[in-house]
Scaffold this motif. Structure first.
Motif, short mmCIF file in Angstrom:
data_model
loop_
_atom_site.label_atom_id
_atom_site.label_comp_id
_atom_site.label_asym_id
_atom_site.label_seq_id
_atom_site.Cartn_x
_atom_site.Cartn_y
_atom_site.Cartn_z
N GLY A 39 0.81 -1.21 0.00
CA GLY A 39 0.00 0.00 0.00
C GLY A 39 0.84 1.26 0.00
N SER A 40 0.16 2.40 0.02
CA SER A 40 0.81 3.71 -0.03
C SER A 40 1.13 4.18 1.39
CB SER A 40 -0.11 4.72 -0.73
OG SER A 40 0.48 5.99 -0.77
N ALA A 41 2.42 4.29 1.69
CA ALA A 41 2.86 4.66 3.04
C ALA A 41 2.84 6.17 3.23
CB ALA A 41 4.28 4.13 3.29
N PRO A 42 2.82 6.64 4.47
CA PRO A 42 2.95 8.08 4.73
C PRO A 42 4.31 8.56 4.21
CG PRO A 42 2.26 6.90 6.70
CD PRO A 42 2.65 5.86 5.71
N SER A 43 4.41 9.80 3.83
CA SER A 43 5.69 10.37 3.44
C SER A 43 6.59 10.43 4.66
CB SER A 43 5.49 11.76 2.84
OG SER A 43 4.87 12.61 3.78
N PRO A 44 7.91 10.48 4.48
CA PRO A 44 8.83 10.56 5.64
C PRO A 44 8.50 11.74 6.53
CG PRO A 44 10.03 10.04 3.64
CD PRO A 44 8.64 10.37 3.21
N ARG A 45 8.59 11.53 7.85
CA ARG A 45 8.21 12.58 8.80
C ARG A 45 8.66 12.23 10.20
NH1 ARG A 45 1.97 12.29 7.91
NH2 ARG A 45 2.77 11.97 5.81
N SER A 46 8.62 13.21 11.07
CA SER A 46 8.87 12.99 12.49
C SER A 46 7.72 13.60 13.28
CB SER A 46 10.20 13.65 12.92
OG SER A 46 10.07 15.06 12.93
N ALA A 47 7.71 13.32 14.59
CA ALA A 47 6.78 13.95 15.53
C ALA A 47 5.32 13.83 15.13
CB ALA A 47 7.15 15.43 15.71
N CYS A 48 4.95 12.68 14.60
CA CYS A 48 3.55 12.44 14.26
C CYS A 48 2.81 11.87 15.48
CB CYS A 48 3.45 11.49 13.09
SG CYS A 48 4.13 9.84 13.41
N GLN A 49 1.51 11.68 15.32
CA GLN A 49 0.74 10.96 16.33
C GLN A 49 0.66 9.51 15.90
OE1 GLN A 49 -2.95 12.55 18.18
NE2 GLN A 49 -3.95 10.78 17.29
N MET A 50 0.96 8.59 16.80
CA MET A 50 0.92 7.16 16.51
C MET A 50 0.15 6.48 17.63
SD MET A 50 4.16 4.66 15.71
CE MET A 50 3.99 2.94 15.26
N THR A 51 -0.97 5.88 17.29
CA THR A 51 -1.85 5.29 18.28
C THR A 51 -2.19 3.86 17.89
OG1 THR A 51 -2.85 7.48 18.59
CG2 THR A 51 -4.00 5.59 19.55
N ALA A 52 -2.10 2.93 18.82
CA ALA A 52 -2.47 1.55 18.54
C ALA A 52 -3.99 1.45 18.39
CB ALA A 52 -2.00 0.64 19.67
N THR A 53 -4.45 0.61 17.48
CA THR A 53 -5.88 0.38 17.32
C THR A 53 -6.39 -0.40 18.53
OG1 THR A 53 -5.41 -1.63 16.05
CG2 THR A 53 -5.75 0.40 14.81
N PRO A 54 -7.69 -0.30 18.85
CA PRO A 54 -8.24 -0.97 20.03
C PRO A 54 -8.00 -2.47 20.07
CG PRO A 54 -9.81 0.63 19.19
CD PRO A 54 -8.70 0.55 18.18
N ASP A 55 -7.97 -3.12 18.89
CA ASP A 55 -7.73 -4.57 18.87
C ASP A 55 -6.26 -4.93 18.91
OD1 ASP A 55 -6.90 -3.82 16.35
OD2 ASP A 55 -8.37 -5.02 15.26
#
Length: 487
Positions: free
Chosen positions: A225-241
């Motif tokens: 799939g299409s990944a996010p462009s390179p970056r830092s300091a994003c929000q990263m949250t685990a899905t509930p499952d």
């Protein structure tokens, strides 16, 4: 909102040239990092003299930003590690460790033998196994003048039951970086993004690595799939499952001319999920999305909701950078894929007075009414002036979003603060804001009940004159002074 004026040091690399750029950056930064390794070794030699755990009741930690604040998995405690402080002339990096007792509202400094060397912009994740563990990966060390950087690629675990640090040696991990994100997804730690910077070059990442808590081994994921462009300091949250993670926003930059860099604030959203194989997909959330910003604080609240606080939105010109700091709150419902503003309701007595004679049985309807009332009232602007010791007048402008009842106290606009959630309460510590070219690093401490959403509770208030003196370069926290004297 507060006003900012300073060039950022974060940027963007393109996917097609990432490998080439990383090699280029690595070659040019090797000499810089060798110089810093000697300084880091001095800190490690000092720490090597510690032979036993020493715990001391202490005042709240000194002002700092880009530290990690984590909730103990079993106790009503918070764990603060590392961070940085800039006094206008020098940059100080920390590797101190503090425990905050929520019930007693007290701090304990824990000196443990052989800790990780000083760092900031690292990531820390708590897991419940083995009596509780705090896992720390990466981060950066800077020279005192803030012009040279060393990016760590080490992995550490703090065993909370025994108060011992352990350096985990495992091959195949991510390259040295800071500003990355790391979360727990089932029985593994997932690491995404970040950046590496030298004096002249930089590279941003969008790779994903997984560390198994069962086999203690690294693996690099290759999602489709299409990944996010390179970056830092994003929000990263685990899905509930626990089967994936959600990525939102972040920051990167590109070099548009030889000596000119242009930053980009991202506001896109992606889902990384594992069915049979890992895959990326783009998300289009509903609701009221946060305005574009970087440097926001993030935590995971009740029911798996992601909590976003503050940050800064920059307006860049070739020779300058101006922007606005925020102190607003946004929540993201990972189940409904929906954003909504975190509007405060006011205290119970205030709410009863405001809604006297009207019974609301549906809490959702009540919340909707309050949001509509807040929108109708609009934001309130508060302007404060503080005079520093050298006579400089600092003007701090705060914009308080419309709410059912304006809170009596709240965090001022800031970026790079530390945030975590314990028992449904959001805790926010430190961070920074800027007035002109002066940086003010904070040490105030707040709490907000995410169930009640009534008002912020002030746990530690920072004296406005202390902020002003710091902005004038007249303050060096005790920890920074000790490090200076030791070296």
């Amino acid at each position: 909102m507060g006003k900012k004026g300073k060039k950022e040091k974060k940027g963007k690399g393109a996917d097609k040239t990432a490998a080439k750029m990383e090699k280029k950056v690595s070659k040019r930064s090797k000499r810089e990092e060798e110089d810093l390794e000697a300084l880091i070794a001095e800190f490690q030699n000092l720490d090597a003299k510690k032979t036993q755990v020493v715990e001391t009741t202490c005042p709240p930690p000194a002002p700092r930003l880009n530290a990690s604040l984590s909730a103990h998995p079993e106790k009503d405690e918070l764990i603060l590690f590392g961070g940085e402080f800039f006094n206008g002339k020098k940059t100080y990096l920390y590797n101190d460790l503090f425990f905050y007792n929520i019930k007693k509202n007290s701090w304990v400094k824990s000196d443990i033998p052989n800790p990780p060397p000083p760092r900031c912009s690292h990531q820390a994740v708590v897991v419940p196994q083995g009596g509780g563990q705090l896992w720390v990966f990466g981060g950066e060390f800077a020279s005192p003048n803030g012009e040279q950087f060393y990016h760590y690629k080490d992995l550490w675990v703090l065993h909370l039951a025994t108060h011992t640090w352990e350096n985990i040696k495992a091959a195949g991990g991510p390259s040295g970086r800071s500003g990355h994100r790391m979360v727990l997804s089932k029985r593994q730690l997932l690491v995404f993004g970040g950046f590496h910077e030298s004096t002249r070059d930089f590279i941003y990442y969008n790779d994903v690595h997984a560390f198994s808590l069962d086999t203690f081994s690294w693996s690099r994921l290759t999602p489709s799939g299409s990944a996010p462009s390179p970056r830092s300091a994003c929000q990263m949250t685990a899905t509930p499952d626990g089967a994936g993670v959600i990525i939102y926003g972040g920051y990167s930059k590109v070099r548009v001319k030889r000596d000119v860099e242009k930053g980009s604030i991202h506001s896109d959203m992606f889902l990384l999920k594992r069915d049979e194989k890992w895959s990326w997909s783009r998300l289009s959330p509903s609701g009221s999305k946060p305005p574009p910003r970087s440097g926001f604080s993030l935590a995971v609240g009740p029911a798996g909701r992601a909590v976003l606080f503050g940050g800064v939105c920059d307006e860049e010109e070739e020779e300058s950078l101006e922007g606005d700091f925020y102190n607003d709150l946004y929540l993201y419902d990972t189940v409904k894929n929906r954003w909504f503003p975190g509007l405060l309701r006011g205290t119970k007595s205030e709410k009863k007075k405001r809604r006297r004679g009207k019974k609301v049985e549906d809490e959702g309807a009540e919340r909707k009414d309050e949001e509509e009332e807040a929108a109708a009232r609009g934001p309130t602007e508060v302007i404060k002036e503080v005079v520093t010791e050298d006579g400089t007048v600092m003007t701090i402008k705060e914009v308080i979003p419309g709410s059912a009842s304006a809170p009596t106290a709240e965090p001022c606009p800031r970026s790079s603060a530390m945030a975590t959630v314990r028992q449904g309460k959001l805790y926010l510590y430190g961070g920074m804001f800027e007035v002109g070219d002066r940086q003010v690093t904070l040490s105030d401490f707040y709490c907000l009940d995410l169930h009640k959403m009534d008002q912020w509770e002030v746990l530690v208030e920072m004296d406005p004159s202390e902020r002003a003196n710091q902005a004038a370069g007249a303050l060096i926290p005790a920890e920074a002074a000790r490090l200076r004297d030791d070296l």
